[in-house]
Design a protein around this motif. Structure first.
Motif, PDB file in Angstrom:
ATOM      1  N   ARG A 109       0.833  -1.219   0.000  1.00 29.80           N
ATOM      2  CA  ARG A 109       0.000   0.000   0.000  1.00 29.80           C
ATOM      3  C   ARG A 109       0.861   1.259   0.000  1.00 29.80           C
ATOM      4  NH1 ARG A 109      -5.550  -0.743   1.940  1.00 29.80           N
ATOM      5  NH2 ARG A 109      -5.868  -2.965   2.340  1.00 29.80           N
ATOM      6  N   ARG A 110       1.902   1.281   0.810  1.00 27.41           N
ATOM      7  CA  ARG A 110       2.782   2.452   0.922  1.00 27.41           C
ATOM      8  C   ARG A 110       3.456   2.772  -0.410  1.00 27.41           C
ATOM      9  NH1 ARG A 110       5.379   0.607   4.869  1.00 27.41           N
ATOM     10  NH2 ARG A 110       7.280  -0.047   3.840  1.00 27.41           N
ATOM     11  N   HIS A 111       3.753   1.741  -1.191  1.00 24.85           N
ATOM     12  CA  HIS A 111       4.424   1.932  -2.490  1.00 24.85           C
ATOM     13  C   HIS A 111       3.436   2.032  -3.652  1.00 24.85           C
ATOM     14  CE1 HIS A 111       8.653   1.545  -1.348  1.00 24.85           C
ATOM     15  NE2 HIS A 111       8.232   0.714  -0.410  1.00 24.85           N
ATOM     16  N   ASN A 112       2.156   2.081  -3.359  1.00 26.09           N
ATOM     17  CA  ASN A 112       1.129   2.145  -4.406  1.00 26.09           C
ATOM     18  C   ASN A 112       1.285   1.022  -5.424  1.00 26.09           C
ATOM     19  OD1 ASN A 112      -0.262   4.468  -3.450  1.00 26.09           O
ATOM     20  ND2 ASN A 112       1.411   5.723  -4.235  1.00 26.09           N
ATOM     21  N   ALA A 113       1.594  -0.156  -4.924  1.00 24.70           N
ATOM     22  CA  ALA A 113       1.711  -1.345  -5.772  1.00 24.70           C
ATOM     23  C   ALA A 113       0.399  -2.121  -5.672  1.00 24.70           C
ATOM     24  CB  ALA A 113       2.892  -2.200  -5.302  1.00 24.70           C
ATOM     25  N   ARG A 114       0.301  -3.196  -6.435  1.00 30.37           N
ATOM     26  CA  ARG A 114      -0.908  -4.009  -6.353  1.00 30.37           C
ATOM     27  C   ARG A 114      -0.571  -5.477  -6.557  1.00 30.37           C
ATOM     28  NH1 ARG A 114      -4.439  -4.558 -11.373  1.00 30.37           N
ATOM     29  NH2 ARG A 114      -2.938  -4.555 -13.067  1.00 30.37           N
ATOM     30  N   VAL A 115      -1.399  -6.321  -5.993  1.00 32.86           N
ATOM     31  CA  VAL A 115      -1.233  -7.767  -6.143  1.00 32.86           C
ATOM     32  C   VAL A 115      -1.890  -8.181  -7.452  1.00 32.86           C
ATOM     33  CG1 VAL A 115      -1.853 -10.015  -5.190  1.00 32.86           C
ATOM     34  CG2 VAL A 115      -1.105  -8.175  -3.664  1.00 32.86           C
ATOM     35  N   LEU A 116      -1.125  -8.870  -8.307  1.00 31.73           N
ATOM     36  CA  LEU A 116      -1.651  -9.339  -9.591  1.00 31.73           C
ATOM     37  C   LEU A 116      -2.140 -10.773  -9.536  1.00 31.73           C
ATOM     38  CD1 LEU A 116       0.831  -8.108 -12.359  1.00 31.73           C
ATOM     39  CD2 LEU A 116      -1.411  -7.216 -11.789  1.00 31.73           C
ATOM     40  N   LEU A 117      -1.428 -11.609  -8.781  1.00 33.06           N
ATOM     41  CA  LEU A 117      -1.720 -13.039  -8.796  1.00 33.06           C
ATOM     42  C   LEU A 117      -1.377 -13.639  -7.440  1.00 33.06           C
ATOM     43  CD1 LEU A 117      -2.346 -15.616 -10.561  1.00 33.06           C
ATOM     44  CD2 LEU A 117       0.116 -15.748 -10.942  1.00 33.06           C
ATOM     45  N   ILE A 118      -2.262 -14.502  -6.966  1.00 33.54           N
ATOM     46  CA  ILE A 118      -2.006 -15.239  -5.725  1.00 33.54           C
ATOM     47  C   ILE A 118      -2.050 -16.723  -6.065  1.00 33.54           C
ATOM     48  CG2 ILE A 118      -2.812 -15.745  -3.393  1.00 33.54           C
ATOM     49  CD1 ILE A 118      -4.140 -12.949  -3.404  1.00 33.54           C
ATOM     50  N   GLU A 119      -0.964 -17.415  -5.814  1.00 28.41           N
ATOM     51  CA  GLU A 119      -0.840 -18.853  -6.044  1.00 28.41           C
ATOM     52  C   GLU A 119      -0.527 -19.521  -4.700  1.00 28.41           C
ATOM     53  OE1 GLU A 119      -1.096 -20.791  -8.874  1.00 28.41           O
ATOM     54  OE2 GLU A 119      -1.819 -19.051  -9.988  1.00 28.41           O
ATOM     55  N   PRO A 120      -0.640 -20.821  -4.613  1.00 28.14           N
ATOM     56  CA  PRO A 120      -0.356 -21.489  -3.330  1.00 28.14           C
ATOM     57  C   PRO A 120       1.063 -21.259  -2.798  1.00 28.14           C
ATOM     58  CG  PRO A 120      -1.513 -22.976  -4.789  1.00 28.14           C
ATOM     59  CD  PRO A 120      -1.177 -21.746  -5.597  1.00 28.14           C
ATOM     60  N   GLU A 121       2.056 -21.076  -3.716  1.00 27.38           N
ATOM     61  CA  GLU A 121       3.446 -20.924  -3.271  1.00 27.38           C
ATOM     62  C   GLU A 121       3.959 -19.476  -3.298  1.00 27.38           C
ATOM     63  OE1 GLU A 121       2.971 -22.869  -6.250  1.00 27.38           O
ATOM     64  OE2 GLU A 121       2.431 -24.637  -5.087  1.00 27.38           O
ATOM     65  N   PHE A 122       3.318 -18.616  -4.087  1.00 27.26           N
ATOM     66  CA  PHE A 122       3.853 -17.268  -4.266  1.00 27.26           C
ATOM     67  C   PHE A 122       2.760 -16.266  -4.610  1.00 27.26           C
ATOM     68  CE2 PHE A 122       4.051 -19.363  -8.395  1.00 27.26           C
ATOM     69  CZ  PHE A 122       3.483 -18.420  -9.233  1.00 27.26           C
ATOM     70  N   VAL A 123       3.153 -14.982  -4.530  1.00 27.68           N
ATOM     71  CA  VAL A 123       2.294 -13.860  -4.905  1.00 27.68           C
ATOM     72  C   VAL A 123       3.085 -12.989  -5.874  1.00 27.68           C
ATOM     73  CG1 VAL A 123       1.118 -11.784  -4.047  1.00 27.68           C
ATOM     74  CG2 VAL A 123       1.083 -13.892  -2.696  1.00 27.68           C
ATOM     75  N   VAL A 124       2.419 -12.496  -6.928  1.00 25.73           N
ATOM     76  CA  VAL A 124       3.058 -11.583  -7.873  1.00 25.73           C
ATOM     77  C   VAL A 124       2.508 -10.182  -7.615  1.00 25.73           C
ATOM     78  CG1 VAL A 124       3.404 -10.963 -10.298  1.00 25.73           C
ATOM     79  CG2 VAL A 124       3.385 -13.383  -9.605  1.00 25.73           C
ATOM     80  N   ILE A 125       3.439  -9.243  -7.434  1.00 28.14           N
ATOM     81  CA  ILE A 125       3.117  -7.844  -7.142  1.00 28.14           C
ATOM     82  C   ILE A 125       3.565  -6.991  -8.320  1.00 28.14           C
ATOM     83  CG2 ILE A 125       3.589  -5.915  -5.567  1.00 28.14           C
ATOM     84  CD1 ILE A 125       4.283  -8.142  -3.452  1.00 28.14           C
ATOM     85  N   GLU A 126       2.773  -5.975  -8.646  1.00 27.72           N
ATOM     86  CA  GLU A 126       3.092  -5.057  -9.742  1.00 27.72           C
ATOM     87  C   GLU A 126       3.281  -3.651  -9.189  1.00 27.72           C
ATOM     88  OE1 GLU A 126       0.888  -3.887 -13.838  1.00 27.72           O
ATOM     89  OE2 GLU A 126      -0.220  -3.462 -11.998  1.00 27.72           O
ATOM     90  N   LYS A 127       4.289  -2.952  -9.707  1.00 22.10           N
ATOM     91  CA  LYS A 127       4.540  -1.555  -9.332  1.00 22.10           C
ATOM     92  C   LYS A 127       4.907  -0.781 -10.586  1.00 22.10           C
ATOM     93  CE  LYS A 127       5.957   2.116  -6.990  1.00 22.10           C
ATOM     94  NZ  LYS A 127       4.970   3.154  -7.111  1.00 22.10           N
ATOM     95  N   THR A 128       4.224   0.332 -10.843  1.00 22.63           N
ATOM     96  CA  THR A 128       4.627   1.222 -11.924  1.00 22.63           C
ATOM     97  C   THR A 128       5.196   2.482 -11.302  1.00 22.63           C
ATOM     98  OG1 THR A 128       2.427   2.197 -12.067  1.00 22.63           O
ATOM     99  CG2 THR A 128       2.903   0.374 -13.566  1.00 22.63           C
ATOM    100  N   GLY A 129       6.126   3.088 -12.010  1.00 19.81           N
ATOM    101  CA  GLY A 129       6.734   4.318 -11.512  1.00 19.81           C
ATOM    102  C   GLY A 129       8.093   4.534 -12.146  1.00 19.81           C
ATOM    103  N   HIS A 130       8.836   5.434 -11.572  1.00 21.72           N
ATOM    104  CA  HIS A 130      10.204   5.680 -12.025  1.00 21.72           C
ATOM    105  C   HIS A 130      11.115   4.612 -11.421  1.00 21.72           C
ATOM    106  CE1 HIS A 130       9.279  10.219 -12.742  1.00 21.72           C
ATOM    107  NE2 HIS A 130       8.617   9.423 -13.559  1.00 21.72           N
ATOM    108  N   GLU A 131      12.307   4.481 -11.978  1.00 22.10           N
ATOM    109  CA  GLU A 131      13.228   3.434 -11.535  1.00 22.10           C
ATOM    110  C   GLU A 131      13.492   3.510 -10.031  1.00 22.10           C
ATOM    111  OE1 GLU A 131      17.676   1.649 -12.500  1.00 22.10           O
ATOM    112  OE2 GLU A 131      16.960   3.381 -13.614  1.00 22.10           O
ATOM    113  N   TYR A 132      13.688   4.692  -9.492  1.00 26.75           N
ATOM    114  CA  TYR A 132      13.975   4.797  -8.053  1.00 26.75           C
ATOM    115  C   TYR A 132      12.801   4.286  -7.214  1.00 26.75           C
ATOM    116  CZ  TYR A 132      11.205   9.132  -7.800  1.00 26.75           C
ATOM    117  OH  TYR A 132      10.191  10.058  -7.850  1.00 26.75           O
ATOM    118  N   GLU A 133      11.576   4.409  -7.723  1.00 22.97           N
ATOM    119  CA  GLU A 133      10.404   3.924  -6.990  1.00 22.97           C
ATOM    120  C   GLU A 133      10.319   2.399  -7.013  1.00 22.97           C
ATOM    121  OE1 GLU A 133       7.078   7.345  -7.586  1.00 22.97           O
ATOM    122  OE2 GLU A 133       7.802   6.380  -9.432  1.00 22.97           O
TER     123      GLU A 133
END
Length: 177
Positions: A109-133
């Motif tokens: 939430r703090r990084h304004n990212a979002r969860v794209l996929l939830i699987e039994p072993e892992f979660v994929v998170i997406e973040k858009t922004g500039h490289e430093y972000e």
């Protein structure tokens, strides 16, 4: 003095053109920080977005060299202040990092990212922004657990009206005269 420049190269969509464009940078022993290719606003024209850290004198020479290539319609360069740009990053983290309370959820939430996929072993998170972000989130996720990370190249739109359209109109006007 070296600075970051974003070069946009408008081309016909031809096989082998990517290697010729990259070859110009290789011959000058220059590192490309970011490279993306895509369609442009005109479906018959392909667009390369290339980020390099060079002097302004060098970027002028690079653009001139790119303009000389067969199948290159026109190349332009911009400073960061002249463009709007973003990157996208994907992070694969172990599902277990979410079982320790809400630390990772708050991080997302703090990084304004979002969860794209939830699987039994892992979660994929997406973040858009500039490289430093995207790097800032990467640094934090490494501390809790990270399986994989990937970041796209820069995608950019220029703040002034697209110069390619003006350039193409000038060429057409010259041909009709």
């Amino acid at each position: 003095m070296k600075r970051s420049f974003t070069i946009t190269v408008f081309t016909e969509d031809q096989t082998g053109l990517l290697s010729r464009v990259v070859g110009i940078f290789n011959r000058r022993n220059l590192n490309i920080s970011s490279l993306t290719t895509s369609a442009s606003s005109d479906e018959s024209i392909h667009r390369f977005t290339i980020v390099v850290e060079v002097t302004e004198e060098m970027v002028i020479k690079l653009v001139a060299q790119l303009d000389k290539q067969v199948d290159v319609l026109k190349a332009f360069y911009y400073e960061d202040k002249d463009i709007v740009y973003q990157e996208i990053a994907l992070y694969k983290v172990p599902i277990e990092v979410f079982s320790n309370g809400n630390q990772v959820e708050m991080m997302i939430r703090r990084h304004n990212a979002r969860v794209l996929l939830i699987e039994p072993e892992f979660v994929v998170i997406e973040k858009t922004g500039h490289e430093y972000e995207t790097e800032a989130l990467l640094t934090e996720l490494r501390q809790v657990g990270l399986y994989e990370f990937v970041r796209s190249g820069r995608v950019a739109i220029v703040k002034p009206m697209e110069r390619l359209n003006s350039y193409l109109q000038e060429i057409e006007a010259g041909v009709e005269s």
